[in-house]
Design a protein around this motif. Structure first.
Motif, mmCIF file in Angstrom:
data_model
loop_
_atom_site.group_PDB
_atom_site.id
_atom_site.type_symbol
_atom_site.label_atom_id
_atom_site.label_comp_id
_atom_site.label_asym_id
_atom_site.label_seq_id
_atom_site.Cartn_x
_atom_site.Cartn_y
_atom_site.Cartn_z
ATOM 1 N N VAL A 228 0.872 -1.174 0.000
ATOM 2 C CA VAL A 228 0.000 0.000 0.000
ATOM 3 C C VAL A 228 0.912 1.227 0.000
ATOM 4 O O VAL A 228 1.563 1.533 0.990
ATOM 5 C CB VAL A 228 -0.958 0.002 1.207
ATOM 6 N N THR A 229 0.971 1.904 -1.139
ATOM 7 C CA THR A 229 1.924 3.004 -1.320
ATOM 8 C C THR A 229 1.475 4.240 -0.528
ATOM 9 O O THR A 229 0.305 4.343 -0.148
ATOM 10 C CB THR A 229 2.007 3.384 -2.811
ATOM 11 N N THR B 57 -14.015 6.524 -9.236
ATOM 12 C CA THR B 57 -12.803 7.070 -9.840
ATOM 13 C C THR B 57 -11.705 6.023 -9.676
ATOM 14 O O THR B 57 -11.490 5.532 -8.572
ATOM 15 C CB THR B 57 -12.387 8.342 -9.075
ATOM 16 N N ILE B 58 -11.042 5.665 -10.788
ATOM 17 C CA ILE B 58 -9.937 4.696 -10.674
ATOM 18 C C ILE B 58 -8.621 5.461 -10.688
ATOM 19 O O ILE B 58 -8.352 6.224 -11.620
ATOM 20 C CB ILE B 58 -9.963 3.680 -11.830
ATOM 21 N N VAL B 59 -7.825 5.266 -9.630
ATOM 22 C CA VAL B 59 -6.550 5.970 -9.503
ATOM 23 C C VAL B 59 -5.411 4.958 -9.426
ATOM 24 O O VAL B 59 -5.402 4.093 -8.536
ATOM 25 C CB VAL B 59 -6.516 6.856 -8.233
ATOM 26 N N GLU C 32 5.092 7.201 -9.021
ATOM 27 C CA GLU C 32 5.497 8.388 -8.256
ATOM 28 C C GLU C 32 4.342 9.354 -8.078
ATOM 29 O O GLU C 32 4.186 9.992 -7.049
ATOM 30 C CB GLU C 32 6.615 9.126 -9.016
ATOM 31 N N LYS C 33 3.532 9.444 -9.181
ATOM 32 C CA LYS C 33 2.388 10.356 -9.148
ATOM 33 C C LYS C 33 1.101 9.565 -9.322
ATOM 34 O O LYS C 33 1.086 8.539 -10.005
ATOM 35 C CB LYS C 33 2.499 11.353 -10.305
ATOM 36 N N ALA C 34 0.024 10.077 -8.715
ATOM 37 C CA ALA C 34 -1.280 9.441 -8.890
ATOM 38 C C ALA C 34 -1.779 9.722 -10.304
ATOM 39 O O ALA C 34 -1.660 10.849 -10.796
ATOM 40 C CB ALA C 34 -2.263 9.992 -7.870
ATOM 41 N N VAL C 35 -2.314 8.707 -10.967
ATOM 42 C CA VAL C 35 -2.859 8.874 -12.313
ATOM 43 C C VAL C 35 -4.317 8.426 -12.326
ATOM 44 O O VAL C 35 -4.637 7.301 -11.923
ATOM 45 C CB VAL C 35 -2.069 8.035 -13.347
ATOM 46 N N LEU D 245 -3.570 15.529 -2.789
ATOM 47 C CA LEU D 245 -2.245 15.076 -3.251
ATOM 48 C C LEU D 245 -1.405 16.182 -3.884
ATOM 49 O O LEU D 245 -0.234 15.971 -4.173
ATOM 50 C CB LEU D 245 -2.414 13.950 -4.287
ATOM 51 N N GLY D 246 -1.996 17.346 -4.112
ATOM 52 C CA GLY D 246 -1.284 18.356 -4.886
ATOM 53 C C GLY D 246 -1.453 18.042 -6.362
ATOM 54 O O GLY D 246 -2.488 18.336 -6.942
ATOM 55 N N GLU D 247 -0.468 17.344 -6.932
ATOM 56 C CA GLU D 247 -0.530 17.082 -8.368
ATOM 57 C C GLU D 247 -1.143 15.712 -8.671
ATOM 58 O O GLU D 247 -0.842 14.725 -8.005
ATOM 59 C CB GLU D 247 0.879 17.142 -8.950
#
Ligand code: AMP
Ligand code: MG
Length: 347
Positions: A79-80, A180-182, A187-190, A206-208
């Protein structure tokens, strides 16, 4: 089909659902997004019945639904930190986290991917049912593949009646568009699929946040394999009118006039404002309002039922009013574009 009005008092029905699932059977159940068609997510054979009942392509993975954190840890290899942050704020709720899967999660339900989509629904019936089953529940939307997702038990019954021993009826779904699928593995959430938890809400935490390139119209294969298929489609061909809200009423009148000139019966799904402008021009039974212009939660909640409402009506084509792409509008427009096969008119 069993109506569930009180989860605690109808514990026997929930236990029965849990037993069917444990024994490898299917149960359709409500969530806060859309209705799901569930099976034991750790049993490849049980999940094969989901693909069979829906006519779903085998490379389109299933989301595993869990009732608590312990179940998350039982199927995710790691779990990141991104996933931890999102879970702290949005779980339980309409969000699916893509994480590396543990070995024992069958490849057949992840479409061969090394990742698994995990979601904890914010719906008492769904969570009680998952707890009763005692295993993560694999569940896609409970529609025939390619059709609009069901947001009522009746819609489930229409699509997959006879192929499921039990449908739990929890009334209409709150959000009406899928989670919503993330992708939380990098490194970044997509965002792989926009949904009820909006991009703005994710950015606040998350910011970005990135959008999968396939969602912004670039010609790439989407990372959520399901998003490459035609989806959510009504029976009649659909065109979406998109652009400035103030131009909509006139654009609809022009387009309806043009189609009537070709002797076509036109069905319209639009805001109350646009619908009232078309009264007299289009027969009343072919005008379906989805909420007030700009009321995105109402539009999301009504859109699939609006599309389905034309199944039994005699129409040659459908026109739907698009929304903006901010907040819930991103998910609504994603579904409308797919439902229409990307046929749209700018107004
Ligand atoms: P449905 O449950 O019918 O809304 O479909 C589930 C969606 O989740 C499909 O678009 C799948 O492609 C997507 N999905 C499920 N698991 C994964 C995964 N491990 N990685 C990316 N997308 C996934
Ligand atoms: Mg679906």
């Amino acid at each position: 089909m069993v109506k569930i009005s009180d989860v605690r008092r109808q514990g026997d029905v929930i236990e029965e659902a849990g037993r069917i699932l444990r024994e490898g059977g299917l149960v359709a159940f409500p969530t806060e997004t859309v209705y799901g068609l569930g099976a034991n997510g750790l049993d490849g054979e049980a999940c094969a019945a989901i693909y069979e009942a829906k006519g779903r392509p085998a490379d389109n993975p299933l989301i595993l639904h869990v009732a608590n954190r312990r179940m998350v840890d039982s199927i995710a290899e790691e779990v990141t930190p991104i996933a931890e942050k999102l879970m702290a704020v949005f779980t339980p709720g309409p969000i699916t986290l893509v994480l590396k899967k543990k070995e024992h999660v069958p490849d057949s339900i992840t479409g061969g991917l090394h990742t698994v989509g995990i979601r904890m629904p914010d719906n008492d019936i769904a969570r009680a049912m998952i707890r009763a089953a005692g295993v993560p529940i694999a569940a896609p939307s409970a529609n025939t593949s390619g059709r609009p997702s069901p947001t009522t038990a009746e819609a489930v019954d229409n699509d997959i009646d006879g192929r499921v021993p039990l449908i739990l009826d929890g009334g209409p779904c709150q959000f009406g568009v899928e989670s919503t699928i993330v992708d939380c593995t990098g490194e970044k959430a997509v965002i792989l699929r926009p949904g009820a938890v909006t991009m703005e809400m994710l950015e606040e935490v998350l910011g970005e946040v990135e959008l999968d390139p396939a969602l912004v119209g670039e010609d790439t294969v989407p990372k959520a394999p399901g998003m490459k298929y035609r989806h959510y489609a009504p029976k009649a061909p659909l065109t979406v009118l998109e652009g400035e809200p103030c131009n909509m009423a006139k654009a609809f009148r022009d387009e309806v006039g043009r189609l009537h000139g070709e002797y076509k019966q036109v069905g319209v799904i639009a805001s109350e404002e646009v619908i009232s402008f078309l009264e007299g021009l289009v027969p009343e039974e072919l005008l379906v309002p989805y909420g007030q212009q700009g009321n995105l939660p109402a539009i999301a909640a009504n859109i699939y039922e609006a599309l389905r409402s034309f199944d039994e009506r005699d129409v040659d084509c459908l026109l739907a009013e698009g929304t903006g792409k901010e907040e819930l509008g991103l998910a609504i427009m994603n579904r409308l574009h797919k439902a229409s096969g990307f046929r749209s008119i700018r107004v």
